[in-house]
Motif scaffolding. Sequence first.
Motif, mmCIF file in Angstrom:
data_model
loop_
_atom_site.group_PDB
_atom_site.id
_atom_site.type_symbol
_atom_site.label_atom_id
_atom_site.label_comp_id
_atom_site.label_asym_id
_atom_site.label_seq_id
_atom_site.Cartn_x
_atom_site.Cartn_y
_atom_site.Cartn_z
ATOM 1 N N ASN A 212 0.871 -1.359 -0.097
ATOM 2 C CA ASN A 212 -0.160 -0.005 0.088
ATOM 3 C C ASN A 212 0.880 1.304 0.043
ATOM 4 O OD1 ASN A 212 -2.281 1.808 0.052
ATOM 5 N ND2 ASN A 212 -2.933 1.136 2.107
ATOM 6 N N TYR A 213 1.028 1.892 -1.317
ATOM 7 C CA TYR A 213 2.107 2.744 -1.102
ATOM 8 C C TYR A 213 1.279 4.053 -1.278
ATOM 9 C CZ TYR A 213 5.297 -0.831 -2.674
ATOM 10 O OH TYR A 213 5.856 -1.764 -2.722
ATOM 11 N N TYR B 107 3.290 -19.250 -14.489
ATOM 12 C CA TYR B 107 2.413 -18.539 -15.765
ATOM 13 C C TYR B 107 1.575 -17.582 -15.140
ATOM 14 C CZ TYR B 107 4.505 -22.149 -18.336
ATOM 15 O OH TYR B 107 5.433 -23.069 -19.049
ATOM 16 N N GLY B 108 1.458 -16.258 -15.787
ATOM 17 C CA GLY B 108 0.485 -15.509 -15.435
ATOM 18 C C GLY B 108 0.256 -14.159 -15.933
ATOM 19 N N PHE B 109 -0.568 -13.133 -15.543
ATOM 20 C CA PHE B 109 -0.586 -11.957 -16.464
ATOM 21 C C PHE B 109 -0.872 -10.979 -15.322
ATOM 22 C CE2 PHE B 109 -4.626 -14.295 -16.188
ATOM 23 C CZ PHE B 109 -5.417 -13.370 -15.857
ATOM 24 N N LEU B 110 -0.824 -9.422 -15.757
ATOM 25 C CA LEU B 110 -1.089 -8.701 -15.116
ATOM 26 C C LEU B 110 -2.535 -7.886 -15.273
ATOM 27 C CD1 LEU B 110 2.290 -6.548 -15.086
ATOM 28 C CD2 LEU B 110 1.817 -8.643 -13.652
ATOM 29 N N LYS B 111 -2.858 -7.100 -14.281
ATOM 30 C CA LYS B 111 -4.044 -6.086 -14.311
ATOM 31 C C LYS B 111 -4.005 -5.180 -13.572
ATOM 32 C CE LYS B 111 -9.192 -6.369 -14.142
ATOM 33 N NZ LYS B 111 -10.526 -7.206 -13.963
ATOM 34 N N LEU B 112 -4.190 -3.945 -14.169
ATOM 35 C CA LEU B 112 -4.012 -2.634 -13.692
ATOM 36 C C LEU B 112 -5.300 -1.769 -13.628
ATOM 37 C CD1 LEU B 112 -0.901 -0.893 -15.337
ATOM 38 C CD2 LEU B 112 -1.127 -2.407 -13.079
ATOM 39 N N THR B 113 -5.969 -1.676 -12.632
ATOM 40 C CA THR B 113 -7.100 -1.078 -12.358
ATOM 41 C C THR B 113 -7.174 0.329 -12.156
ATOM 42 O OG1 THR B 113 -8.342 -3.382 -12.036
ATOM 43 C CG2 THR B 113 -9.451 -1.338 -11.392
ATOM 44 N N ALA B 114 -7.497 1.440 -12.850
ATOM 45 C CA ALA B 114 -7.466 2.738 -12.094
ATOM 46 C C ALA B 114 -8.946 2.961 -11.759
ATOM 47 C CB ALA B 114 -7.055 3.694 -13.357
ATOM 48 N N LEU C 163 -4.921 3.534 -7.673
ATOM 49 C CA LEU C 163 -4.376 2.477 -8.794
ATOM 50 C C LEU C 163 -4.291 1.173 -8.120
ATOM 51 C CD1 LEU C 163 -3.767 1.825 -11.991
ATOM 52 C CD2 LEU C 163 -1.328 2.148 -10.873
ATOM 53 N N LEU C 164 -4.904 0.077 -8.510
ATOM 54 C CA LEU C 164 -4.824 -1.334 -7.940
ATOM 55 C C LEU C 164 -3.965 -1.949 -9.108
ATOM 56 C CD1 LEU C 164 -5.323 -3.664 -6.041
ATOM 57 C CD2 LEU C 164 -7.509 -4.068 -7.414
ATOM 58 N N THR D 179 -6.291 -16.665 -9.869
ATOM 59 C CA THR D 179 -6.194 -16.116 -8.646
ATOM 60 C C THR D 179 -5.243 -15.086 -8.512
ATOM 61 O OG1 THR D 179 -4.803 -17.948 -7.971
ATOM 62 C CG2 THR D 179 -6.988 -18.287 -7.535
ATOM 63 N N VAL D 180 -5.405 -14.280 -7.421
ATOM 64 C CA VAL D 180 -4.410 -13.147 -7.497
ATOM 65 C C VAL D 180 -3.351 -13.462 -6.695
ATOM 66 C CG1 VAL D 180 -3.921 -10.757 -6.655
ATOM 67 C CG2 VAL D 180 -6.257 -11.331 -7.610
ATOM 68 N N HIS D 181 -2.044 -13.619 -7.015
ATOM 69 C CA HIS D 181 -0.993 -13.994 -6.322
ATOM 70 C C HIS D 181 -0.220 -12.943 -5.694
ATOM 71 C CE1 HIS D 181 2.247 -16.894 -5.566
ATOM 72 N NE2 HIS D 181 3.374 -15.964 -5.747
ATOM 73 N N ASP D 182 -0.211 -11.857 -6.397
ATOM 74 C CA ASP D 182 0.624 -10.614 -5.774
ATOM 75 C C ASP D 182 -0.433 -9.276 -6.158
ATOM 76 O OD1 ASP D 182 2.626 -9.002 -4.552
ATOM 77 O OD2 ASP D 182 3.662 -8.739 -6.432
ATOM 78 N N SER D 183 -0.285 -8.415 -5.217
ATOM 79 C CA SER D 183 -1.126 -7.107 -5.302
ATOM 80 C C SER D 183 -0.484 -6.033 -4.687
ATOM 81 C CB SER D 183 -2.531 -7.375 -5.298
ATOM 82 O OG SER D 183 -2.644 -7.405 -3.986
#
Length: 596
Positions: A505-506, A543-550, A556-557, A567-571
């Motif tokens: 949480n920045y 294997y995975g992919f990113l998602k940015l949600t403004a 920003l998430l 499943t969300v592995h890192d956020s």
Amino acid sequence: MRRQQQSVAVLVTLYVVVVVLALGGRIQQVESHKDQPLSGIAIHETTFHLNDKAHVKASPTLLGSNGQHSEFVLVEFTSPHPSDDDWIGVFSPADFNASTCPGDNKMVSLPRLCSAPIKFQYANFSNPRYSNTGTGSLNLQLINQRSDFSFALFSGGLLNPKLVAVSNKVAFENPNAPVYPRLALGKEWDTMTVTWTSGYGLKIAEPVVEWGVKGGERKLSPAGTLTFARNTMCGAPARTVGWRDPGYIHTAFLKELWPNAKYTYRVGHRLTNDAFVWSKEYQFKSTPFPGQNSLQQVVIFGDMGKAEVDGTNEYNDFQRASLNTTKQLIKDLKKTDAVFHIGDICYANGYLSQWDQFTAQIEPIASTGLDSGGECGVPAETMFYVPAQNRAKFWYSSDYGMFRFCVADTEHDWREGTEQYKFIEQCLASVDRKTQPWLIFLAHRVLGYSSTSFYAEEGSFGEPMGRDSLQKLWQKYKVDIAIYGHAHNYERTCPSVCTSDEKTNYKGTFNGTIHIVAGGAGAGLAEFSDLQPNWSIVRDYDYGFLKLTAANYSNLLFEYKKSSDGTVHDSFKISRDYRDVLACAVDSCPATTLAS
């Protein structure tokens, strides 16, 4: 025996491809970039042993009668001398024997096979008793590739192929049909481009797009047409056994779009008799106005590759995960606005038929919303539109609502004083952070940080000289996140100055750019170094992919999701107001001020 693989569909709203070309210079070798499976076939060593008692039959013989461009074919075969090394090759065009081999092929004995199959599978894949019974069958998926098909039974394995029998021909009802549309953002925020492939040259048909706001008036827009020839390839196998006619690639520009509006379109051709040939109808949602404050969700990944849903052409599971990635994109479809693929796209590696396979695989995504095996980057830059000012220099900026994306071309010099460096600084400096607070840097090769083993062994932990010039730009212009592919894994760093224990949480003023490696979308994984540097706070060999949600101008998430189950592995979250962007941070303010 090879096990069966299940089919998976693909869908998403908008697919923006960041194409990366290998045009020269120092190339970082990636151990996980496996050989193209078709390269394991010594097709030029083929000898003919046609046997009247061996048979291959394919059905149905006519495909696409209902307008579809993908269909399964039942291939039944018998052999009087079966072996576990027997295999079925799919050839297109169907007449694959040639008396002479064009290009750079240098063969010595006749008759000759001058082209590799477009796919292959072992005869015992779904027939465990084939070596005893000599009978078997395969269900193989074909896509419309502008020509007919035949199926050949070989003995002798892949390195000493002996042609035993050839099937009847199979063809799509209209092999020239317009297929596999793919959208990309234009150079202006209110422009969308649509590119598709067909067998119609300009002498026989005019390419057009019929489009309009959903439910509203529709209009016709013309399209440009490109293609390329065998002699534009740099070398083998693209000039030799891997060559296949690419057809014609058409691109139209849909301009003056309303922001966040739903549009429908279909691509097609006006024939010389004024009749039209149309694709099915597709739809997309146009981009928001730059700076528009609305919920915006963007998916980013690199190095996906392609896989065959019927299990053919397997890379020893090298790219099977690409199907998992696309499956998860389907599940999140309604919550995805745009998709960026940051390089290493198809892994055709000189086998041109695979570009059709790739565009077919991503078509439901793309239509809605390295060293290249002698290709010289020609297929990539022709088949996909990129909003760059110069198609030989694939760097560009892209505005999507509250996001500004600055995209670098890591096959060209990025160091201070170069043309690309000037572009990068201009892109970062020109954004209005009041309305576009989320500044994202994208590149294929890792210009920031990676502890992948091949980078760590060199001691650079990234491309040599990658950070030397760009670090000060990232810090000066307060780039929120820098994202890379090339290394086939996931890794996240702390902000550029690792002075805090905070990881999720920045808040408040800018502390530094967070660097992300997101090259695990489907191609074979790359191992990390044994030592994990202190700047590397999350690593995932998966294997995975990113998602940015403004959510808005202040929040920003970031999420990293597993391709296997979504499943969300890192956020982490970034919460920052405009005054926080203006505030001085480490190395982000000028050395002198008006007061001094």
